[in-house]
Design a protein around this motif. Structure first.
Motif, PDB file in Angstrom:
ATOM      1  N   MET B   1       6.283   4.268 -11.108  1.00 23.13           N
ATOM      2  CA  MET B   1       5.495   6.130 -10.714  1.00 23.13           C
ATOM      3  C   MET B   1       5.786   6.092  -9.755  1.00 23.13           C
ATOM      4  O   MET B   1       5.867   6.226  -8.569  1.00 23.13           O
ATOM      5  N   SER B   3       6.000   8.634  -7.375  1.00 23.35           N
ATOM      6  CA  SER B   3       5.776   8.878  -5.528  1.00 23.35           C
ATOM      7  C   SER B   3       4.188   7.678  -5.048  1.00 23.35           C
ATOM      8  O   SER B   3       4.825   7.193  -3.721  1.00 23.35           O
ATOM      9  N   SER B   4       4.032   7.247  -6.217  1.00 22.67           N
ATOM     10  CA  SER B   4       3.090   6.503  -5.285  1.00 22.67           C
ATOM     11  C   SER B   4       3.122   4.326  -5.078  1.00 22.67           C
ATOM     12  O   SER B   4       3.912   4.237  -6.756  1.00 22.67           O
ATOM     13  N   THR B   5       4.101   4.304  -4.530  1.00 24.55           N
ATOM     14  CA  THR B   5       4.153   2.753  -4.370  1.00 24.55           C
ATOM     15  C   THR B   5       3.121   2.535  -3.244  1.00 24.55           C
ATOM     16  O   THR B   5       2.903   2.667  -2.504  1.00 24.55           O
ATOM     17  N   ILE B   6       2.792   0.868  -3.987  1.00 24.59           N
ATOM     18  CA  ILE B   6       1.316   0.559  -3.431  1.00 24.59           C
ATOM     19  C   ILE B   6       1.925  -0.331  -2.727  1.00 24.59           C
ATOM     20  O   ILE B   6       2.035  -0.956  -2.416  1.00 24.59           O
ATOM     21  N   ASN B   7       0.832   0.258  -1.491  1.00 24.89           N
ATOM     22  CA  ASN B   7       0.564  -0.314   0.504  1.00 24.89           C
ATOM     23  C   ASN B   7       0.326  -0.862  -0.338  1.00 24.89           C
ATOM     24  O   ASN B   7      -1.043  -1.520  -0.581  1.00 24.89           O
ATOM     25  N   GLN B   8       0.627  -2.283   0.514  1.00 22.81           N
ATOM     26  CA  GLN B   8      -0.127  -4.241   0.270  1.00 22.81           C
ATOM     27  C   GLN B   8      -1.356  -3.927   0.688  1.00 22.81           C
ATOM     28  O   GLN B   8      -1.335  -4.028   2.201  1.00 22.81           O
ATOM     29  N   VAL B   9      -1.868  -5.645   0.900  1.00 21.76           N
ATOM     30  CA  VAL B   9      -2.813  -5.792   1.600  1.00 21.76           C
ATOM     31  C   VAL B   9      -2.309  -6.200   3.174  1.00 21.76           C
ATOM     32  O   VAL B   9      -3.663  -5.533   4.282  1.00 21.76           O
ATOM     33  N   ARG B  12      -2.322  -2.962   5.485  1.00 23.67           N
ATOM     34  CA  ARG B  12      -3.350  -1.598   5.723  1.00 23.67           C
ATOM     35  C   ARG B  12      -3.989  -2.220   6.833  1.00 23.67           C
ATOM     36  O   ARG B  12      -4.434  -3.841   6.713  1.00 23.67           O
ATOM     37  N   LEU B  14      -7.523  -2.753   7.735  1.00 28.34           N
ATOM     38  CA  LEU B  14      -9.007  -2.070   7.153  1.00 28.34           C
ATOM     39  C   LEU B  14     -10.253  -2.241   8.368  1.00 28.34           C
ATOM     40  O   LEU B  14     -10.079  -3.285   9.297  1.00 28.34           O
ATOM     41  N   ARG B  15     -11.191  -1.390   8.153  1.00 33.19           N
ATOM     42  CA  ARG B  15     -11.754  -1.422   9.051  1.00 33.19           C
ATOM     43  C   ARG B  15     -13.879  -2.106   8.028  1.00 33.19           C
ATOM     44  O   ARG B  15     -13.673  -2.169   6.830  1.00 33.19           O
ATOM     45  N   LEU B 113     -16.506   3.574  -4.079  1.00 37.44           N
ATOM     46  CA  LEU B 113     -15.632   3.781  -2.660  1.00 37.44           C
ATOM     47  C   LEU B 113     -15.558   3.364  -1.481  1.00 37.44           C
ATOM     48  O   LEU B 113     -16.737   3.297  -1.294  1.00 37.44           O
ATOM     49  N   PRO B 114     -14.759   3.269  -0.315  1.00 37.47           N
ATOM     50  CA  PRO B 114     -15.195   2.523   1.006  1.00 37.47           C
ATOM     51  C   PRO B 114     -15.941   3.776   1.869  1.00 37.47           C
ATOM     52  O   PRO B 114     -15.109   4.567   2.911  1.00 37.47           O
TER      53      PRO B 114
END
Ligand SMILES: Nc1ncnc2c1ncn2[C@@H]1O[C@H](COP(=O)(O)OP(=O)(O)OP(=O)(O)O)[C@@H](O)[C@H]1O
Ligand SMILES: [Mg+2]
Lengths: 342, 271
Positions: B1, B3-9, B12, B14-15, B113-114
């Motif tokens: 993919m 464009s999209s490399t996944i942002n790992q946990v 991030r 997180l809120r 969704l958050p």
């Protein structure tokens, strides 16, 4: 960073999903009856099961859409019941039925989801264009979804789940109702996702799909996990591989069968193709004896192969019913559901 | 993919909860979605466009002579009446559409969704004020074409319009509540009509209250719709502000105070 440290840092995210004893009752119907699942980060995990097995219900509980009656789930270490908002920041969900807005266009759908995820107006527009390009929907971007084919809708649905590039993606029957070509595209997309570091949990009724994609599989039936493991482990659990022999001269076939039954001490069968004999093979070592015996009798072989049991056989053995029956029934049923929704 | 490399946990932020700012922003996005939907399916505006036109014509010519001697004298009575009736009837749509929306697949995505849980509800209520505005403008325009010249002047007419829109928004919480708890969209429509029909017709919207039998007058006078109609008449026809205006606003506030929390709670439980 020393190796030791790195190990510690990734310790809590080694598991993308840890579900313990999930239970869900709908009235008297125990749809999910104590499901345990462990999904390692960075893998594709397949949940396989006939209609009504509880796949969708399980996914909905894992994805914060449904409260479990009993049991607990951790997503990357975060408890689904205690920190649903955090979990939602880590997952993307593509449900069994398209979860996009029918009355809007593809672009509008993606822009709205992007805005909701906190992207600016310009970023949202770019993101939408980028995803549409990636999923081959650019041409249809402005058309209302009402005119989209099932495959296009499914792709848009998946695209919408990837906006935030979540590390864990749930796909509930991602290829049901797709033609073989579109199904292959979907498979490629899913494989690419995992290459970029995502974890994917998918449900399917197609054994072939699980076979193709999944690193590990859980077979669910009546709300319980009835088997779990890698594809090969599952196949091995059902037992023996089978030996397939093609004989060059069809007249030798009775002779050949006798020889095989003598040497391997098993029942053989003749398959529909002329001159093909199938026999269960428990002990690979005895094949040498068999080949020598055949040579001594002057029986010439055309072809010989050893086949592991197919996942179909696994499924049949484990759930005690034909997968194909269930699969065809399901496609009718899901058609019905689609109609009701229209 | 590409464009999209996944942002790992780990990378991030997180809120744990949505901030107030995010709730507002999410609600506005959901309202924007409502507006887009209206634009994409303009046929769902039939009711708010046709009802003011047809009702104004119909009621004015049917009742005009009987009630006020002639059509011209009846307009100051009937236009505020029709206005209130039309706009408030329109607010039923909020509940019906909310139910339809909640049954759709897209709602599952909103839930996953958050975002602020309340956003889809708040957005729907917000977007529907557009319908009230359209209905209001059309009713006044229709009246104007038929010869209605409100003596209060434009500024008071605008105030009257705002009052009706605010009250309709408040009342839409009631229907939103039905929308959240009902099983089907048509049952929402059904329940809402049963509630609304007596309220709008057993009011002073079409006939002056003193022409009615005593027992009915009693109800018409305490009916909140009557107060709203009177408040609109005061504003539009004479540019005055009376007790009825405050009664309407207090009524609106009470409705919101009761129905907003129970709707939100039912909605959260349901979703
Ligand atoms: N909302 C609900 N209310 C009542 N019963 C439900 C509900 N959702 C699911 N069920 C029941 O729970 C059981 C499991 O359903 P589920 O949808 O999880 O199965 P599934 O494995 O996803 O099946 P399919 O392959 O048909 O999608 C079924 O018996 C179904 O009828
Ligand atoms: Mg399902």
């Amino acid at each position: 960073m020393s190796i030791q440290n790195r190990k510690e840092a990734t310790a809590n995210s080694e598991w993308a999903i840890e579900a313990r004893g999930l239970v869900k009752n709908f009235g008297d119907n125990r749809a999910v009856d104590g499901v345990n699942l462990n999904v390692r980060a960075g893998t594709i995990y397949g949940v396989l099961g006939p209609n009504g097995a509880g796949k969708t219900t399980t996914i909905r509980m894992l994805a914060t859409l449904l409260k479990a009656d009993e049991g607990s789930t951790r997503i990357f270490g975060y408890d689904v019941a205690k920190d649903p908002h955090i979990v939602r920041q880590l997952i993307g969900v593509t449900g069994q039925y398209a979860s996009v807005d029918e009355s809007l266009s593809a672009t509008e759908n993606l822009i709205i989801f992007s805005r909701l995820l906190g992207l600016s107006r310009a970023e949202s527009r770019n993101k939408a264009a980028e995803l549409l390009e990636e999923f081959g929907l650019t041409e249809a971007a402005k058309r209302p979804l009402k005119n989209f084919s099932g495959g296009m809708r499914r792709r848009l649905d998946l695209a919408a789940s990837l906006i935030a590039q979540p590390p864990l993606i749930f796909l509930d029957e991602p290829t049901t109702g797709l033609d073989p070509r579109t199904r292959n595209q979907m498979w490629d997309t899913i494989r690419r996702l995992v290459k970029t570091g995502s974890t994917v949990l998918l449900t399917t009724q197609y054994l072939q799909e699980a076979d193709e994609l999944a690193d590990r599989i859980a077979v669910i039936d009546h709300g319980r996990v009835v088997a779990e493991g890698t594809v090969n482990e599952l196949k091995a659990s059902v037992g023996t591989s089978s030996l397939h022999l093609s004989i060059q001269n069809p007249q030798d076939i009775q002779d050949a069968r006798q020889t095989i039954e003598q040497v391997l001490k098993v029942q053989t069968s003749i398959s529909s193709e002329i001159g093909k004999i199938t026999a269960p093979m428990a002990d690979a070592d005895k094949v040498t004896d068999l080949l020598i015996a055949l040579r001594q009798k002057g029986i010439r072989l055309d072809e010989m192969s050893v086949q592991k049991p197919t996942l179909d056989e696994v499924f049949l053995t484990i759930t005690g019913r034909g997968a194909e029956d269930d699969a065809s029934k399901s496609s009718n049923e899901s058609d019905k559901v689609e109609e009701e929704r229209v | 993919m590409s464009s999209s490399t996944i942002n790992q946990v780990a990378g991030r932020q997180l809120r744990k909860k949505t901030s107030f700012k995010q709730s507002v922003s999410n609600s506005l996005t959901m309202a924007y979605r409502g507006v887009l939907k209206i634009r994409r399916t303009p046929e769902q505006l039939f009711d708010v466009t046709l009802q003011p036109i047809i009702f104004t014509l119909m009621f004015t010519y049917i009742f005009g002579g009987a009630i006020s001697g002639n059509v011209q004298n009846y307009l100051p009575v009937i236009i505020p009446g029709i206005l209130v009736q039309t706009v408030i009837t329109t607010s039923i749509v909020t509940g019906v559409q909310l139910r339809e929306d909640m049954d759709k697949g897209v709602f599952d995505r909103f839930k996953s969704l958050p975002i602020a849980r309340i956003a889809p509800l708040a957005g729907a209520l917000l977007a529907d004020t557009i319908r009230y505005t359209i209905a209001t403008v059309l009713t006044f325009t229709m009246g104007y074409i038929m010869g209605y010249r409100p003596e209060g002047g434009l500024s008071h007419v605008v105030l009257a319009a705002l009052l009706v829109i605010v009250c309709a928004w408040a009342i839409s919480w009631i229907f939103a509540f039905f929308g959240v708890i009902a099983r089907t969209a048509s049952s929402v429509q059904g329940i809402s009509m049963i509630v609304l029909f007596p309220l709008t017709f057993l009011s002073n919207a079409f006939v002056p209250a003193d022409t009615l039998p005593n027992w009915l007058q009693w109800f018409v006078k305490i009916n909140p719709i009557s107060h709203l109609v009177t408040a609109v008449r005061d504003l539009a026809n004479s540019g005055t502000v009376g007790w009825d205006l405050f009664a309407s606003l207090i009524g609106a506030a009470v409705i919101v105070a009761i129905f907003a929390p129970i709707t939100v709670r039912a909605y959260m439980r349901r979703t």
